[in-house]
Design an enzyme around this catalytic site. Structure first.
Site, PDB file in Angstrom:
ATOM      1  N   GLY A   1       0.816  -1.210   0.000  1.00  0.00           N
ATOM      2  CA  GLY A   1       0.000   0.000   0.000  1.00  0.00           C
ATOM      3  C   GLY A   1       0.845   1.254   0.000  1.00  0.00           C
TER       4      GLY A   1
ATOM      5  N   GLY B   1       0.273   5.702   0.352  1.00  0.00           N
ATOM      6  CA  GLY B   1      -0.704   6.749   0.650  1.00  0.00           C
ATOM      7  C   GLY B   1      -0.012   8.042   0.986  1.00  0.00           C
ATOM      8  N   GLY B   2      -0.801   9.006   1.458  1.00  0.00           N
ATOM      9  CA  GLY B   2      -0.262  10.319   1.776  1.00  0.00           C
ATOM     10  C   GLY B   2       0.774  10.304   2.875  1.00  0.00           C
TER      11      GLY B   2
ATOM     12  N   GLY C   1       2.881   7.616   3.489  1.00  0.00           N
ATOM     13  CA  GLY C   1       4.068   6.821   3.201  1.00  0.00           C
ATOM     14  C   GLY C   1       3.737   5.505   2.533  1.00  0.00           C
ATOM     15  CB  THR C   2       5.731   2.953   1.156  1.00  0.00           C
ATOM     16  OG1 THR C   2       5.872   4.054   0.245  1.00  0.00           O
ATOM     17  CG2 THR C   2       5.577   1.668   0.367  1.00  0.00           C
ATOM     18  CB  VAL C   3       1.935  -0.216   4.122  1.00  0.00           C
ATOM     19  CG1 VAL C   3       1.796  -1.372   5.112  1.00  0.00           C
ATOM     20  CG2 VAL C   3       1.373   1.057   4.734  1.00  0.00           C
TER      21      VAL C   3
ATOM     22  CE  LYS D   1       1.358   5.107   7.831  1.00  0.00           C
ATOM     23  NZ  LYS D   1       0.139   5.553   8.525  1.00  0.00           N
TER      24      LYS D   1
ATOM     25  CG  ASP E   1      -8.231   9.838   7.091  1.00  0.00           C
ATOM     26  OD1 ASP E   1      -9.203  10.296   6.447  1.00  0.00           O
ATOM     27  OD2 ASP E   1      -7.164   9.491   6.558  1.00  0.00           O
TER      28      ASP E   1
END
Length: 379
Positions: free
Chosen positions: A52, A54-55, A57-59, A73, A172
C-alpha cells in the site's frame, strides 16, 4: 552505528525506553525493533513487498524471525519538532496497549532511521473500499456481511472514544482505513491523523485534516475536532455500504458528486430504493436497510450536537443485527465478548450471542434472490 544511535535519540528512543520501563514490562507494551530485523523481514524493502501507498508513506509486508507476518509502515520525510516526537512516542505507547479485535494491533516501532517505522498486525484481505467499489468483489459482498462490518467498525470507534485508556479520535474514518481479514472481520487502521484527547476535554482545536467527502462540515467551519467528527465520517461509510458508490466522484452528475448530500436528498424524497447498490440484487427495501439509512441520516446532520455518539451508533447497529438474527435464525451475530463487554452489556436482553461469533451468510428469501457468500469459522 553512530548515525543509527543519533536517529534513535532524535526519534525519542530513550523516552520510549523509559516509558516501557515505567510500565513494568506489561505484555502489551510496544516492542522496539532494530533496522536489521525489519530489513530482513521485508527483504530489504523489496518492491514486491509493497502492499500500500498513501499520503503518509509506504506499507510493506514483512515476516519476522518468529514467522509472524506484519505490515511495516515507512512514513514520508518531514521535519519533526520535539513536541511532535513526544506526541509520537505517547501514541506508540498507547496504541500498542489497545487490545480490541476490530482495531489493527500496533506491535511496535523502529527508531534507528531518520523517520520512525511502525510495525502493525498484517490484515490479508484488503480494504473495505476494495470490496465495495470493485465490481467483481461487490457481487459477493452481501447485505448481511456489510451490516456486520458496519457494526464491528462502530464498536471499534466507540471503544476508541470511550473505553481506551486515553480517548482517541480517529479523524480519518473511511473505507480505505477499514481492513478486512479472511473471514471479513473489520479492523480499523491507519491512526496517522489520530488525536489523543485528554479525558477532561471533549473538543480540540486543530488544522483540518480529513479526506474530502468524509469531512464533518462543522469541523470545517470551526476547526474544532470532536468525537462527533468521527460520527459524521462513519455516516458516509454507512452510505457507501448502502449504495456501493464512492463518497466523492466528479464522474457523476453535479447533483450526485457528493454522495452524502445526494443520499440525504434521495432519502427525503422517498427514493431510497433507487440509490441502493444494485449488486445487492434487492426486490424491495428490507426493514434493516431502512433502519440503517435512518441511522446514517442522523450521523450526517450538519450540527454535531444532533448526531448520536459512536456508542449509540454501535448499540443501534447491534440491535438491527440482532433483529436480523431473530428473523433469519441461520444468520449468526458477531459479538466482541471480551473487548466489547462495556457495550454489549446493554444488549444482553436483545439477542443471544453465539459461541464462535461468526456471521453465517445464506439466502434471505424476502431480501434477495442472490446466494450469499458463506463465511468460514476460525475467528
Amino acid at each position: 552505528m553512530m548515525l543509527r544511535e543519533n536517529f534513535f535519540k532524535q526519534n525519542g528512543g530513550i523516552m520510549l525506553q523509559q516509558r516501557i520501563s515505567r510500565d513494568g514490562g506489561s505484555h502489551d507494551q510496544a516492542k522496539v525493533f532494530t533496522i536489521e530485523e525489519l530489513k530482513r523481514a521485508t527483504n530489504n524493502y523489496d518492491e514486491s513487498r509493497i502492499i500500500g501507498k498513501g499520503g503518509y508513506g509506504t506499507v510493506y509486508k514483512g515476516v519476522l524471525s518468529d514467522n509472524i507476518i506484519v505490515a511495516i509502515k515507512r512514513s514520508k520525510l518531514g521535519d519533526q519538532t520535539q513536541a511532535q516526537i513526544e506526541q509520537f512516542i505517547n501514541e506508540v505507547v498507547i496504541l500498542s496497549q489497545i487490545n480490541h479485535r476490530n482495531v489493527v494491533k500496533l506491535f511496535g516501532c523502529c527508531l534507528e532511521t531518520e523517520i520512525p517505522l511502525l510495525v502493525y498486525e498484517f490484515i490479508p484481505n484488503g480494504t473495505l473500499s476494495d470490496h465495495i467499489h470493485n465490481k467483481g468483489k461487490s457481487l459477493a459482498f452481501t447485505w448481511d456481511i456489510r451490516l456486520r462490518i458496519a457494526t464491528e467498525t462502530a464498536e471499534a470507534l466507540s471503544y476508541l472514544h470511550s473505553a481506551a485508556s486515553v480517548p482517541i479520535i480517529h479523524r480519518d474514518v473511511k473505507p480505505m482505513n477499514i481492513l478486512l481479514d479472511d473471514n471479513y472481520v473489520a479492523k480499523v487502521a491507519d491512526f496517522g491523523a489520530s488525536k489523543l484527547i485528554p479525558i477532561d476535554q471533549i473538543e480540540l482545536a486543530t488544522i483540518v485534516q480529513v479526506t474530502l467527502g468524509y469531512l464533518d462540515p462543522e469541523y470545517l467551519q470551526t476547526n474544532q475536532l470532536t468525537y462527533k467528527s468521527d460520527v459524521y465520517s462513519f455516516g458516509v461509510v454507512l452510505v457507501e455500504l448502502l449504495t456501493g458508490k464512492k463518497a466523492l466522484s466528479f464522474d457523476r452528475p453535479e447533483t450526485e458528486s457528493n454522495l452524502a448530500i445526494y443520499f440525504l436528498y434521495s432519502l427525503k424524497e422517498g427514493r431510497l430504493f433507487q440509490v441502493l447498490d444494485e449488486n445487492l440484487l434487492l426486490n424491495d427495501v428490507p426493514s434493516e436497510i431502512i433502519q440503517v439509512s435512518k441511522l446514517a441520516e442522523r450521523c450526517l446532520r450538519v450540527k454535531s450536537d444532533e448526531r448520536p455518539t459512536m456508542k449509540e451508533v454501535a448499540i443501534e447497529l447491534q440491535r438491527i443485527l440482532a433483529s436480523m438474527v431473530q428473523k433469519y435464525p441461520w444468520v449468526q451475530s458477531s459479538s466482541n465478548e471480551d473487548e466489547g463487554e462495556y457495550l454489549l452489556k446493554e444488549l444482553t436482553n436483545d439477542y443471544e450471542r453465539t459461541n464462535d461469533g461468526n456471521v453465517s451468510s445464506s439466502t434471505f428469501d424476502t431480501m434477495s434472490k442472490h446466494t450469499m457468500l458463506p463465511i468460514a469459522s476460525g475467528r
